[in-house]
Scaffold this active site. Structure first.
Site, PDB file in Angstrom:
ATOM      1  N   ASN A  13       0.872  -1.187   0.000  1.00 50.02           N
ATOM      2  CA  ASN A  13       0.000   0.000   0.000  1.00 50.02           C
ATOM      3  C   ASN A  13       0.904   1.231   0.000  1.00 50.02           C
ATOM      4  O   ASN A  13       1.451   1.604   1.030  1.00 50.02           O
ATOM      5  CB  ASN A  13      -0.896  -0.030   1.245  1.00 50.02           C
ATOM      6  N   TRP A  14       1.053   1.818  -1.187  1.00 45.28           N
ATOM      7  CA  TRP A  14       1.991   2.933  -1.301  1.00 45.28           C
ATOM      8  C   TRP A  14       1.419   4.253  -0.780  1.00 45.28           C
ATOM      9  O   TRP A  14       2.123   5.261  -0.734  1.00 45.28           O
ATOM     10  CB  TRP A  14       2.450   3.087  -2.757  1.00 45.28           C
ATOM     11  N   LYS A  15       0.144   4.264  -0.453  1.00 47.31           N
ATOM     12  CA  LYS A  15      -0.498   5.484   0.081  1.00 47.31           C
ATOM     13  C   LYS A  15      -0.216   6.664  -0.855  1.00 47.31           C
ATOM     14  O   LYS A  15      -0.155   6.479  -2.071  1.00 47.31           O
ATOM     15  CB  LYS A  15      -0.033   5.734   1.521  1.00 47.31           C
ATOM     16  N   HIS A  97      -9.681   1.070   5.317  1.00 46.08           N
ATOM     17  CA  HIS A  97      -8.385   1.358   5.958  1.00 46.08           C
ATOM     18  C   HIS A  97      -8.569   2.387   7.071  1.00 46.08           C
ATOM     19  O   HIS A  97      -9.368   3.321   6.931  1.00 46.08           O
ATOM     20  CB  HIS A  97      -7.387   1.859   4.910  1.00 46.08           C
ATOM     21  N   GLU A 165      -5.446  -5.400  10.790  1.00 45.12           N
ATOM     22  CA  GLU A 165      -4.455  -4.364  11.107  1.00 45.12           C
ATOM     23  C   GLU A 165      -4.832  -3.681  12.423  1.00 45.12           C
ATOM     24  O   GLU A 165      -5.725  -2.810  12.430  1.00 45.12           O
ATOM     25  CB  GLU A 165      -4.442  -3.290  10.011  1.00 45.12           C
ATOM     26  N   GLY A 171       1.882   2.274  11.141  1.00 45.61           N
ATOM     27  CA  GLY A 171       2.805   3.401  11.044  1.00 45.61           C
ATOM     28  C   GLY A 171       3.469   3.794  12.354  1.00 45.61           C
ATOM     29  O   GLY A 171       4.025   4.877  12.471  1.00 45.61           O
ATOM     30  N   SER A 206       3.076  -1.958  10.603  1.00 42.30           N
ATOM     31  CA  SER A 206       4.503  -1.891  10.936  1.00 42.30           C
ATOM     32  C   SER A 206       5.302  -3.130  10.522  1.00 42.30           C
ATOM     33  O   SER A 206       6.286  -3.480  11.178  1.00 42.30           O
ATOM     34  CB  SER A 206       4.697  -1.606  12.429  1.00 42.30           C
ATOM     35  N   GLY A 227       2.800  -0.948   4.505  1.00 45.73           N
ATOM     36  CA  GLY A 227       2.794   0.466   4.149  1.00 45.73           C
ATOM     37  C   GLY A 227       4.201   0.940   3.880  1.00 45.73           C
ATOM     38  O   GLY A 227       4.779   0.699   2.820  1.00 45.73           O
TER      39      GLY A 227
HETATM   40  P1  PGA Z   1       2.640   0.470   7.863  1.00 46.78           P
HETATM   41  O1  PGA Z   1       1.205   0.673   7.167  1.00 46.78           O
HETATM   42  O2  PGA Z   1       3.220  -0.777   7.301  1.00 46.78           O
HETATM   43  O3  PGA Z   1       3.414   1.706   7.462  1.00 46.78           O
HETATM   44  O4  PGA Z   1       2.382   0.393   9.316  1.00 46.78           O
HETATM   45  C1  PGA Z   1       0.349  -0.403   7.044  1.00 46.78           C
HETATM   46  C2  PGA Z   1      -0.954   0.040   6.449  1.00 46.78           C
HETATM   47  O5  PGA Z   1      -1.259   1.224   6.450  1.00 46.78           O
HETATM   48  O6  PGA Z   1      -1.724  -0.766   5.954  1.00 46.78           O
END
Ligand code: PGA
Length: 244
Positions: A13-15, A97, A165, A171, A206, A227
């Site tokens: 998930n590159w956001k 999400h 999640e 994050g 994470s 992420g």
């Molecule tokens: P992260 O994000 O790996 O940076 O914690 C995961 C996500 O948002 O699905």
């Protein structure tokens, strides 16, 4: 075949990260480093998705969002629909999400509308669910997850992906211990077997290459949703290799 049971899923998930150039270079390196044990799904910036699909036909792509307002078209400035995502060749749609829930006030009702459109359009939803810190502290994680599933997912035998999640793990660099993830995912597997028998379950929050080493041997999980570590090609390749 998409998301076949024998393969683990690694979802990036590159956001709102990665320029077009960065995305292109990343995928060039990735296509040389594929593993037979893993199915990789990339969720790039929506603006880049069509062009990347055309340039990298062997990669599975999805979109990070669709609107809940219509599955086709309409006067909804700035939105995209499930049929538009399908038209460009996306196969997956992320929904529910915690960043959408938090920053855009998307609740279970909105998420359930999106899931309905995604399933009708024969796309595969990647549905995020997770407990907050309070539920974790109070020991109500399982009931919280069960009620999120009930509120947004109709009974279905279509292929879906559930991304477990924990909200507090996204994050933050914090992760639950292995036994907590296995207990929770064991519960979810059992629960999903009566609601969505073609569901696959991934963990997110994470995940980096180090965590992926032990996550890859966890019971009840079929892969990971990543992420920030998914934007770093060397880290991402290590994650894929942890399934070799
Ligand atoms: P992260 O994000 O790996 O940076 O914690 C995961 C996500 O948002 O699905």
């Amino acid at each position: 075949m998409i998301i076949e049971k024998l393969k683990k899923l690694v979802i990036a998930n590159w956001k709102m990260n990665m320029s077009y150039k960065d995305s292109y270079e990343f995928l060039e390196k990735l296509t040389n480093a594929k593993s037979n044990n893993v199915e990789i799904i990339i969720l790039p910036s929506l603006l880049h998705t069509k062009s990347l699909i055309d340039k990298f036909p062997s990669v599975n792509f999805g979109v990070q969002n669709i609107t809940h307002l219509s599955d086709k078209s309409g006067a909804f400035t700035g939105e995209v629909s499930s049929s538009q995502a399908r038209e460009i060749g996306a196969k997956f749609v992320l929904c529910g999400h915690s960043e959408r829930r938090n920053f855009f006030e998307e609740n279970n009702k909105i998420t359930s509308e999106k899931i309905k459109y995604i399933l009708n359009d024969e796309l595969i939803p990647i549905i995020c669910i997770g407990e907050n810190v309070k539920a974790r502290m109070m020991g109500t994680t399982n009931s919280s997850l069960k009620s999120q599933i009930k509120a947004c997912l109709p009974e279905t035998d279509k292929k879906i992906i559930i991304a477990y999640e924990p909200i507090w793990a996204i994050g933050t660099g914090k992760m639950p211990p292995k036994n907590y993830i296995e207990d929770t995912c064991g519960f979810l597997n059992e629960h999903l077997s009566s609601v969505a028998k073609n569901a696959r379950l991934v963990y997110g929050g994470s995940v980096d290459a180090k965590a992926s080493e032990w996550l890859s041997s966890c019971n009840y999980i079929d892969g990971v949703l990543i992420g920030s570590s998914s934007t770093m090609i060397n880290e991402f390749i290590k994650i894929i290799k942890s399934y070799d």
